[in-house]
Design a protein around this motif. Structure first.
Motif, PDB file in Angstrom:
ATOM      1  N   LYS A 170       1.091  -1.365  -0.231  1.00 60.43           N
ATOM      2  CA  LYS A 170      -0.195   0.022  -0.310  1.00 60.43           C
ATOM      3  C   LYS A 170       0.859   1.476   0.110  1.00 60.43           C
ATOM      4  N   ASP A 171       0.452   2.016  -1.193  1.00 66.62           N
ATOM      5  CA  ASP A 171       1.892   2.904  -1.469  1.00 66.62           C
ATOM      6  C   ASP A 171       1.062   4.233  -1.114  1.00 66.62           C
ATOM      7  N   CYS A 172       1.548   4.700  -0.237  1.00 65.42           N
ATOM      8  CA  CYS A 172       1.426   6.297   0.243  1.00 65.42           C
ATOM      9  C   CYS A 172       3.465   6.862   0.774  1.00 65.42           C
ATOM     10  N   SER A 173       4.103   6.462  -0.370  1.00 68.18           N
ATOM     11  CA  SER A 173       5.189   7.349  -0.035  1.00 68.18           C
ATOM     12  C   SER A 173       4.905   8.677  -0.657  1.00 68.18           C
ATOM     13  N   TYR A 174       4.624   8.650  -1.637  1.00 69.22           N
ATOM     14  CA  TYR A 174       4.809  10.058  -2.905  1.00 69.22           C
ATOM     15  C   TYR A 174       5.684   9.686  -3.282  1.00 69.22           C
ATOM     16  N   ASP A 175       6.457   9.051  -3.702  1.00 63.20           N
ATOM     17  CA  ASP A 175       8.112   8.878  -4.696  1.00 63.20           C
ATOM     18  C   ASP A 175       7.285   8.122  -5.803  1.00 63.20           C
ATOM     19  N   LEU A 176       6.684   8.928  -6.876  1.00 68.62           N
ATOM     20  CA  LEU A 176       6.118   8.276  -7.748  1.00 68.62           C
ATOM     21  C   LEU A 176       7.805   7.078  -8.343  1.00 68.62           C
ATOM     22  N   LEU A 177       8.938   7.046  -8.782  1.00 71.80           N
ATOM     23  CA  LEU A 177      10.087   6.904  -9.422  1.00 71.80           C
ATOM     24  C   LEU A 177       9.998   6.139  -8.301  1.00 71.80           C
ATOM     25  N   GLY A 178       9.997   6.141  -6.977  1.00 70.70           N
ATOM     26  CA  GLY A 178      10.690   5.380  -5.911  1.00 70.70           C
ATOM     27  C   GLY A 178       9.969   3.908  -6.169  1.00 70.70           C
ATOM     28  N   THR A 179       8.523   4.174  -6.817  1.00 74.25           N
ATOM     29  CA  THR A 179       7.743   2.909  -6.383  1.00 74.25           C
ATOM     30  C   THR A 179       7.600   2.352  -8.147  1.00 74.25           C
ATOM     31  N   GLN A 180       7.361   3.241  -9.077  1.00 78.37           N
ATOM     32  CA  GLN A 180       7.969   2.633 -10.995  1.00 78.37           C
ATOM     33  C   GLN A 180       9.162   1.618 -10.439  1.00 78.37           C
ATOM     34  N   GLN A 181      10.263   2.325  -8.732  1.00 71.83           N
ATOM     35  CA  GLN A 181      12.005   1.041  -8.989  1.00 71.83           C
ATOM     36  C   GLN A 181      11.466  -0.079  -9.089  1.00 71.83           C
ATOM     37  N   VAL A 182       9.827  -0.364  -8.143  1.00 76.43           N
ATOM     38  CA  VAL A 182      10.176  -1.619  -7.406  1.00 76.43           C
ATOM     39  C   VAL A 182       8.713  -2.236  -8.687  1.00 76.43           C
ATOM     40  N   LEU A 183       8.431  -1.661  -9.210  1.00 75.77           N
ATOM     41  CA  LEU A 183       7.204  -2.165  -9.498  1.00 75.77           C
ATOM     42  C   LEU A 183       8.185  -2.875 -11.891  1.00 75.77           C
ATOM     43  N   SER A 184       9.122  -1.877 -11.671  1.00 73.59           N
ATOM     44  CA  SER A 184      10.083  -2.804 -12.570  1.00 73.59           C
ATOM     45  C   SER A 184      10.934  -3.667 -12.564  1.00 73.59           C
ATOM     46  N   ARG A 185      11.326  -4.403 -10.636  1.00 71.59           N
ATOM     47  CA  ARG A 185      12.425  -5.154 -10.729  1.00 71.59           C
ATOM     48  C   ARG A 185      11.386  -6.475  -9.912  1.00 71.59           C
ATOM     49  N   THR A 186      10.149  -5.964  -9.707  1.00 74.19           N
ATOM     50  CA  THR A 186       9.436  -7.390  -8.814  1.00 74.19           C
ATOM     51  C   THR A 186       8.153  -7.641  -9.678  1.00 74.19           C
ATOM     52  N   ASP A 187       7.510  -8.579  -8.748  1.00 74.23           N
ATOM     53  CA  ASP A 187       5.706  -9.161  -9.476  1.00 74.23           C
ATOM     54  C   ASP A 187       4.992  -8.232  -7.809  1.00 74.23           C
ATOM     55  N   LEU A 188       5.259  -7.103  -7.514  1.00 71.56           N
ATOM     56  CA  LEU A 188       5.015  -7.095  -6.080  1.00 71.56           C
ATOM     57  C   LEU A 188       3.579  -6.442  -6.510  1.00 71.56           C
ATOM     58  N   ALA A 189       2.117  -6.577  -5.971  1.00 66.57           N
ATOM     59  CA  ALA A 189       0.960  -5.902  -6.316  1.00 66.57           C
ATOM     60  C   ALA A 189       0.907  -4.933  -5.842  1.00 66.57           C
ATOM     61  N   TYR A 190       1.194  -2.978  -6.314  1.00 63.98           N
ATOM     62  CA  TYR A 190       1.113  -2.034  -5.845  1.00 63.98           C
ATOM     63  C   TYR A 190      -0.677  -1.678  -5.691  1.00 63.98           C
ATOM     64  N   TYR A 191      -0.921  -0.813  -4.183  1.00 63.25           N
ATOM     65  CA  TYR A 191      -2.175  -0.018  -4.216  1.00 63.25           C
ATOM     66  C   TYR A 191      -1.944   1.110  -3.574  1.00 63.25           C
ATOM     67  N   ALA A 192      -2.240   1.746  -4.586  1.00 66.42           N
ATOM     68  CA  ALA A 192      -2.313   3.426  -4.252  1.00 66.42           C
ATOM     69  C   ALA A 192      -3.401   3.736  -3.093  1.00 66.42           C
ATOM     70  N   GLY A 193      -2.595   3.836  -1.835  1.00 67.59           N
ATOM     71  CA  GLY A 193      -2.887   4.848  -0.603  1.00 67.59           C
ATOM     72  C   GLY A 193      -3.466   6.057  -0.455  1.00 67.59           C
ATOM     73  N   CYS A 194      -2.920   6.595  -1.787  1.00 66.43           N
ATOM     74  CA  CYS A 194      -3.487   7.774  -1.678  1.00 66.43           C
ATOM     75  C   CYS A 194      -4.575   8.880  -3.053  1.00 66.43           C
TER      76      CYS A 194
END
Length: 306
Positions: A170-194
């Motif tokens: 659940k992503d409330c980091s407000y770090d779009l680049l960091g989120t995309q870094q994880v999305l590009s390297r893993t199969d974790l399911a990301y949920y927008a928390g904001c």
């Protein structure tokens, strides 16, 4: 290993960070929780997060948390996934809550970074792994450094992705680049928390959202996601923009989303009740502003057949 496809949504796509209803005397209102949960699921939420930030987890007891899961499961059956917030500042206590949530019937666990003590990244990683090892339920990591004081750094999330029960963020980091870094390297399911980031994160590969605003308009972000999936990105963007005044009123004002969500639910005659101290209820003027934003959104969305 990262695939080219959007990751599956382990807890559904359109989740609501549900408030925890209380009676006017401040006791847990299980009947109200059941009625609210049924309404949310019937209106389009395919997952509910219980005892999260919006659910006032710091001021509910362990017994109340477990009772809430049991009651909501009874109300919604298998129509929606139930994710139980179990994160605390204490690893041992978090494990205890995880086991209790599993016993009560939760489908997954929301685990926030330990707050106040601000553990370094290696300790944070060990914390999440210990919780994940403790039960058979999948984990939704909750990255909200603005409240906890500690970021789950992208490199830490990438390492945690190798654990078979750590499946989502659940992503409330407000770090779009960091989120995309994880999305590009893993199969974790990301949920927008904001709520203001639902469409933006979905467009780059998130699987859905965990929404506070969904307490009052549960169909809204389901429509945003459905429109995007149908290829109508213009309509998805329009719906997201139409929601901005209500999102701003509920989550970007001086008051926490718990306070604004309960104020608006109460004004609409829906189960909510008071907040628990140290939070305080919204005043009449704030409630009026919330209600106006809600009514304008509903009127506009009706024209779009949300």
């Amino acid at each position: 290993m990262k695939t080219d496809q959007r990751s599956p949504a382990p807890f559904g796509r359109a989740l609501c960070a549900m408030v925890t209803p209380f009676t006017e005397s401040g006791a847990l209102d299980l009947d109200g929780a059941q009625r609210l949960a049924d309404r949310l699921v019937s209106a389009g939420c395919d997952g509910l997060v219980l005892s999260g930030t919006t659910g006032e987890s710091p001021t509910t007891t362990d017994a109340e948390k477990a009772a809430l899961v049991t009651a909501v499961r009874e109300a919604v059956g298998e129509r929606a996934a139930l994710v139980a917030g179990v994160g605390t500042a204490d690893t041992r206590h978090t494990v205890e809550l995880a086991l209790a949530a599993e016993k009560a019937g939760a489908d997954g666990l929301l685990v926030v970074s330990p707050y106040y003590s601000r553990p370094p990244q290696d300790a944070l990683e060990a914390h999440f792994r210990e919780v994940a090892d403790a039960s058979g339920l999948p984990l939704l990591l909750y990255d909200i450094p603005g409240r906890t004081g500690t970021r789950i750094e992208p490199a830490t999330v990438v390492r945690l992705a190798d654990h078979p029960r750590i499946v989502a963020v659940k992503d409330c980091s407000y770090d779009l680049l960091g989120t995309q870094q994880v999305l590009s390297r893993t199969d974790l399911a990301y949920y927008a928390g904001c709520d203001e980031q639902v469409l933006a994160l979905y467009a780059v590969g998130a699987v859905g959202c965990v929404s506070t605003v969904a307490n009052v308009v549960p169909e809204l972000f389901r429509s945003v996601l459905d429109s995007f999936d149908a290829g109508d990105t213009g309509r998805a963007a329009l719906l997201q923009r139409r929601a901005v005044p209500l999102i701003e009123a509920m989550t970007s004002a001086a008051l926490p989303g718990t306070v604004t969500a309960k104020a608006l639910l109460g004004a609409l005659g829906l189960p909510a009740g008071p907040v628990r101290a140290p939070l305080r209820a919204a005043d009449r003027e704030t409630t009026g502003t919330l209600l106006t934003a809600y009514e304008e959104l509903v009127a506009g969305a009706g024209q779009l057949q949300v």
